[in-house]
Scaffold this motif. Structure first.
Motif, PDB file in Angstrom:
ATOM      1  N   LEU A 298     -65.789 143.257 -76.548  1.00  0.00           N
ATOM      2  CA  LEU A 298     -66.915 144.254 -76.598  1.00  0.00           C
ATOM      3  C   LEU A 298     -66.699 145.304 -75.452  1.00  0.00           C
ATOM      4  O   LEU A 298     -67.592 146.082 -75.504  1.00  0.00           O
ATOM      5  CB  LEU A 298     -68.192 143.503 -76.327  1.00  0.00           C
ATOM      6  N   ILE A 299     -65.989 145.173 -74.474  1.00  0.00           N
ATOM      7  CA  ILE A 299     -65.865 145.824 -73.453  1.00  0.00           C
ATOM      8  C   ILE A 299     -64.446 147.119 -73.338  1.00  0.00           C
ATOM      9  O   ILE A 299     -63.645 146.580 -73.668  1.00  0.00           O
ATOM     10  CB  ILE A 299     -65.773 145.057 -72.100  1.00  0.00           C
TER      11      ILE A 299
ATOM     12  N   SER B 183     -68.701 151.314 -71.359  1.00  0.00           N
ATOM     13  CA  SER B 183     -69.027 150.893 -70.061  1.00  0.00           C
ATOM     14  C   SER B 183     -67.545 151.072 -69.137  1.00  0.00           C
ATOM     15  O   SER B 183     -66.608 150.601 -69.593  1.00  0.00           O
ATOM     16  CB  SER B 183     -69.684 149.746 -69.627  1.00  0.00           C
ATOM     17  N   VAL B 184     -67.653 151.637 -68.010  1.00  0.00           N
ATOM     18  CA  VAL B 184     -66.677 151.747 -67.247  1.00  0.00           C
ATOM     19  C   VAL B 184     -66.838 150.433 -66.361  1.00  0.00           C
ATOM     20  O   VAL B 184     -67.654 150.099 -65.625  1.00  0.00           O
ATOM     21  CB  VAL B 184     -66.521 152.940 -66.149  1.00  0.00           C
TER      22      VAL B 184
ATOM     23  N   TRP C 160     -71.031 147.375 -59.770  1.00  0.00           N
ATOM     24  CA  TRP C 160     -70.313 146.214 -60.525  1.00  0.00           C
ATOM     25  C   TRP C 160     -68.958 146.860 -60.942  1.00  0.00           C
ATOM     26  O   TRP C 160     -68.051 146.347 -61.541  1.00  0.00           O
ATOM     27  CB  TRP C 160     -70.944 145.477 -61.657  1.00  0.00           C
ATOM     28  N   ILE C 161     -69.142 148.294 -60.722  1.00  0.00           N
ATOM     29  CA  ILE C 161     -67.656 149.272 -61.213  1.00  0.00           C
ATOM     30  C   ILE C 161     -66.777 149.108 -59.910  1.00  0.00           C
ATOM     31  O   ILE C 161     -67.262 149.239 -58.757  1.00  0.00           O
ATOM     32  CB  ILE C 161     -68.107 150.354 -61.631  1.00  0.00           C
ATOM     33  N   LYS C 162     -65.610 148.428 -60.106  1.00  0.00           N
ATOM     34  CA  LYS C 162     -64.655 148.578 -59.196  1.00  0.00           C
ATOM     35  C   LYS C 162     -64.079 149.929 -58.892  1.00  0.00           C
ATOM     36  O   LYS C 162     -63.196 150.537 -59.727  1.00  0.00           O
ATOM     37  CB  LYS C 162     -63.536 147.702 -59.222  1.00  0.00           C
ATOM     38  N   THR C 163     -64.957 150.542 -57.772  1.00  0.00           N
ATOM     39  CA  THR C 163     -64.295 152.117 -57.405  1.00  0.00           C
ATOM     40  C   THR C 163     -63.145 151.873 -56.455  1.00  0.00           C
ATOM     41  O   THR C 163     -63.088 151.035 -55.401  1.00  0.00           O
ATOM     42  CB  THR C 163     -65.481 152.631 -56.718  1.00  0.00           C
ATOM     43  N   SER C 164     -62.066 153.044 -56.552  1.00  0.00           N
ATOM     44  CA  SER C 164     -61.134 153.046 -55.217  1.00  0.00           C
ATOM     45  C   SER C 164     -60.654 154.316 -55.517  1.00  0.00           C
ATOM     46  O   SER C 164     -60.604 155.091 -56.345  1.00  0.00           O
ATOM     47  CB  SER C 164     -59.918 151.995 -55.631  1.00  0.00           C
TER      48      SER C 164
END
Length: 996
Positions: free
Chosen positions: A497-498, A398-399, A436-440
């Motif tokens: 786990l991530i 997961s990203v 929930w993915i922190k995009t920028s």
């Protein structure tokens, strides 16, 4: 000065097409030497620079001859100090300070910049002042872009016209990715701060004449293949070939098929493939880019005319002269295929078609650069959580952070427009990035923003959450900001786990974003040294002599009586190395007259062997893969050896192949402690010549050795290489801050408490670029370890070094660490004879310093640092209040901006069948590490006694906290074992995990 330059006869006029002249230039063809015809273009730049600067003093005709005869000599080695103003143009771009505090918002850029300005207000105000106070200095303000792109678009000159003299632009920068400018045909690379400072003040740069790898490009990239795919392929080839310390020069008809941006992408990755630079000579594509970025027609015409006249221009419409290189590589661009890098390193290339299989292989493989060692039954595990009322989940792969950033990628229009088109297609298909993915999106400059807006594509990036967050390095250097609280709190307990994927092809940059356009340790030959009359014998107490030494007292100059001890070391070195060529009597005179001149300062190249002792300690490669186990140290070392097998084999070979080189193997300790315990000489005896030990190291905390009375500091790789090969080091004669210590530390107060107090005082005083010298009766109350702790923190308080002169405590430490009686006796005799020894039993001579500070050790109190920076000191009694204040305060170095209602929030989770919880302030990693702390017996034994007390009270560290103990050397382990205290650390989970 052309009037004294032996090559002044080839200083010719460069005419304009319409009459008149652009200026004068040194014409290389006018040398009429056939050997230069096949020189690499990058070597031509070195040759031109040597000819232009040739004065038969700093640069000689012999130096020029070696470059002309590069084919046979490679790869062998062969300003006005009264002015503070830079003697070469200095450009400083502020790009490393912006952080992604706010994302997924049209206000993100503005908010993040406001926070950046708040956090750095004092620093930016100082830089703004400097921009006006100094000539020859340009400061590009925050929010303008990343230094390398600004250099390409605006700062890079390609050819200089300086008072009518034309010559190629060249640049050194305090950032490893300065090499991006090589794509524009400007020779540039990253250096250390002291080296850059010397260059800024007009000092020539000494370096090994490098080998040059010719990299031929043919064909053309296929549709759908990007510059990122190309650079990963090139990087893989060059790392396999081996190009460390070399230039790489790209040539062939394939170069003509690459845009300037593509070339810059390849040049930018030089640190990743290991070369000093990856160079693209100037051609028509370069000229077109210069026009596109607003350079005037007159300027571009001058550049082309100069380069053509000097045979430094590539015209693919004309027959190409065969260039001779040290070695060759070739790549057909048409075979490059789409690829990624990772999962952990930017140079681990993975073809796109193999990515899924490679990822599953990484899950299975042992922990390493290509492995996570996740058990089969856990590979499909999913963690479900609530994200602002919306169901969410994370699993392996997961990203969590998706950042379009890095100077390597966001500088390239084809890559950026490609990303925007993907966003457009995703919007059309109704796809969206998980919330929930922190995009920028952090573009390298405003140019990127303009073409994304004008193309109408920025709106699609915004819809996917990639709003512009600022102009700078951001996530690429770790400035990603916090994750959303809802995902962060639930992610932490399950972090094993991530898979966190900030960006699959990022290249991490380090440095301050400064560009400068542009020897201690070797005994001089006594027969030619103008100070040979003060070369005296140092007698042994029982007869005979230790050897000869240059007696400063024999100068009989009263000005030296009050010099700081650290300046005495510089003076001795200058006298010893004085040959009226590299070091002159005038240089010596300036140091003697330090009180009025401060802060001003005005080998055999056929041998590869170092001309000064070189000690290499392997300490940065061990990783805490296994903790809380008696097998941790052994397991972590085995993994370290597996990951670095090729590198360690090379270093082992080098230790045997080269004279004057010692390689200390992994598992021995941290370099600075090994230097204290074993490597530091304090006084050298070289072929019967005695002189003080001094050291430069490629680590900022080299300064730890200053606690032993050895002058030492950190430098860049090229500067260290030049020093290794016997080149003198140019530096500004520094101001020296005298720091008087009195009294004695109270019981319960540690060296860590002291160094945090000292650091706070020195940062407030301002000591950047200066020496700090400690003196007073309080120094005699400090152990050698306490002194080393203070010296080690020099980078944190900003000084070049924090120096403690040699005294009885130093001598006692030398004996304690196994130096022979004869050696210690020699050291004391030499230093006493040269008045470089402090004896607190005798009256002290008043030393003159540039400025003064004073601290009574008895008032130092227990304290902590943080919560984010090592120099933010917090008294222990105020820690609880300070922590709650940080929770409330705005996001910054002293703030988290946590809402009141969330202060006491607790996250409960299952840890191997055991109930567990985390809240604000919970510890997740507890590591007893760092050269600053674990070098000090009082601190380490104190920690062990705390562990013993905890065991006696039945307390234990929570099992979900990752605990580790990494001592600086085996000495620490020995005294912990012999004292019987290591067992209590083990019981609390602090098993030894390795030495590094």
């Amino acid at each position: 000065m052309a009037s004294i330059n032996p090559f002044k006869d080839i200083l010719l006029s460069l005419p304009k097409p319409d009459g008149g002249e652009f200026g004068k230039y040194f014409s290389l063809p006018a040398l009429k030497d056939s050997r230069i015809d096949k020189l690499p273009y990058s070597i031509w730049i070195l040759l031109e620079s040597a000819i232009r600067n040739c004065d038969n003093f700093q640069v000689t005709k012999s130096d020029v001859e070696k470059i002309i005869d590069w084919q046979s000599t490679s790869p062998k080695l062969d300003g006005d100090s009264n002015k503070i103003n830079p003697l070469v143009p200095v450009d400083l771009v502020i790009d490393h300070s912006v952080q992604v505090d706010l994302a997924r918002s049209e206000n993100a850029e503005q908010t993040n910049m406001e926070l950046e300005l708040q956090r750095n207000n004092e620093r930016f105000a100082f830089l703004k002042w400097g921009a006006n106070a100094f000539h020859n200095m340009l400061v590009v303000p925050p929010g303008s872009g990343i230094v390398h792109q600004v250099n390409l678009e605006y700062l890079g000159r390609v050819v200089f016209n300086n008072a009518g003299i034309l010559y190629p632009d060249s640049v050194v920068g305090t950032d490893s990715h300065t090499t991006m400018i090589d794509g524009l045909g400007v020779a540039g690379w990253g250096v250390g701060g002291i080296e850059a400072e010397a260059t800024m003040l007009g000092q020539p740069m000494s370096m090994v004449l490098p080998g040059v790898v010719g990299f031929k490009l043919s064909g053309k990239l296929c549709n759908g293949v990007t510059a990122t795919d190309l650079v990963l392929t090139v990087t893989q080839m060059l790392r396999k070939h081996g190009v460390v310390g070399k230039f790489v020069e790209f040539y062939g008809e394939g170069v003509g098929e690459l845009s300037l941006a593509d070339r810059a992408t390849i040049a930018n990755m030089s640190p990743e493939y290991g070369a000093t630079m990856g160079f693209f000579p100037v051609d028509h594509v370069t000229l077109q880019y210069l026009k596109l970025t607003g350079r005037s027609h007159e300027t571009v015409t001058m550049i082309e005319a100069y380069l053509r006249a000097n045979k430094m221009f590539v015209d693919y419409n004309e027959p190409q002269v065969e260039t001779v290189y040290s070695s060759y590589l070739e790549l057909d661009l048409s075979i490059v295929e789409p690829c990624f890098s990772g999962p952990k390193r930017p140079h681990d290339r993975v073809p796109l078609k193999e990515m899924k299989a490679d990822w599953h292989s990484c899950l299975d493989s042992k922990v390493g650069f290509k492995g996570f060692a996740v058990q089969k039954e856990s590979q499909d595990k999913v963690v479900k959580f609530d994200f602002h009322g919306q169901p969410a989940e994370l699993k392996h792969g997961s990203v969590v952070i998706a950042a379009i950033t890095s100077c390597t990628n966001t500088s390239n229009p084809s890559v950026m427009l490609g990303a925007a088109l993907v966003a457009k297609k995703a919007c059309e298909l109704g796809l969206e990035v998980k919330p929930w993915i922190k995009t920028s999106l952090a573009p390298v400059s405003g140019v990127v923003t303009k073409y994304l807006l004008r193309s109408g594509l920025q709106q699609y990036l915004n819809q996917q959450g990639f709003d512009i967050v600022g102009y700078g390095c951001t996530t690429c250097i770790g400035n990603s900001g916090d994750l959303d609280e809802n995902s962060r709190d639930l992610t932490l307990p399950h972090s094993p786990l991530i898979r966190l994927c900030p960006q699959p092809t990022s290249s991490t940059a380090t440095g301050s974003g400064s560009l400068w356009r542009c020897s201690i340790g070797l005994p001089a030959m006594a027969s030619i040294n103008p100070f040979k009359d003060i070369l005296l014998s140092l007698p042994k107490p029982d007869g005979g002599e230790f050897g000869k030494y240059f007696s400063l007292l024999a100068l009989k100059d009263s000005r030296i009586d009050k010099l700081p001890y650290s300046i005495w070391i510089l003076l001795e070195s200058a006298i010893r190395n004085c040959d009226n060529f590299q070091v002159t009597k005038s240089d010596v005179e300036k140091i003697i007259d330090w009180q009025s001149t401060s802060p001003k300062l005005d080998g055999d190249s056929n041998k590869i062997n170092p001309l000064v002792p070189v000690d290499l300690v392997i300490d940065h490669s061990v990783q805490v893969d296994l903790a809380r186990s008696e097998n941790a140290e052994q397991t972590n070392m085995e993994l370290e050896l597996q990951r670095n097998n090729e590198r360690f084999a090379f270093l082992k070979w080098g230790a045997n192949a080269f004279h004057n080189t010692l390689v200390v193997p992994p598992g021995s300790g941290i370099v600075h402690q090994v230097n204290l315990e074993y490597l530091g000489r304090v006084v050298f005896n070289n072929a019967g010549i005695l002189y003080p030990d001094s050291v430069v190291g490629t680590d900022s905390h080299t300064t730890m050795i200053d606690g032993l009375g050895v002058a030492g500091w950190g430098v860049g790789g090229i500067e260290a290489e030049a020093t290794m090969l016997g080149q003198p080091m140019s530096m500004v004669l520094p101001g020296v801050v005298g720091f008087k210590l009195s009294g004695k530390l109270c019981n319960g107060v540690t060296a860590t408490d002291l160094v945090l107090t000292v650091t706070q005082m020195l940062r407030k005083h301002g000591v950047v670029g200066k020496f700090v010298e400690f003196y007073g009766e309080g120094v005699g109350e400090l152990s050698l370890a306490d002194r080393a702790t203070i010296a080690n923190m020099s980078p944190e308080y900003g000084a070049t070094m924090g120096f403690f002169p040699v005294d009885h405590v130093t001598l006692q430490y030398l004996k304690l660490t196994g130096r022979s009686h004869e050696t210690v006796t020699m050291i004391e005799a030499y230093l006493r004879a040269n008045k470089m020894f402090v004896d607190y039993n005798e009256p002290q001579v008043e030393t003159v310093y540039s400025s003064y500070l004073e601290l009574d050790l008895s008032i130092v109190e227990p304290c902590f640092l943080g919560p984010k920076r090592p120099h933010d000191r917090v008294p222990l009694k105020e820690m609880k209040a300070d922590w709650h204040s940080c929770l409330d305060s705005k996001v910054g170095f002293k703030g988290f901006a946590v809402q009141k209602e969330s202060h006491d929030k607790v996250v409960k989770f299952d840890f191997h069948g055991q109930p567990a919880e985390l809240k604000h302030g919970s510890v997740v990693i507890a590591a007893i590490t760092s050269c600053t702390n674990t070098s000090n017996p009082s601190v380490m034994l104190g920690a062990a006694l705390v562990a013993k007390k905890a065991c006696e009270l039945g307390l234990e560290v929570k099992p979900w906290i990752k605990t580790s103990l990494a001592p600086v050397s085996g000495v620490v382990t020995k005294y912990l074992l012999r004292s019987g205290l290591q067992q209590y650390l083990n019981q609390q989970g602090f098993d030894i995990v390795g030495y590094g």
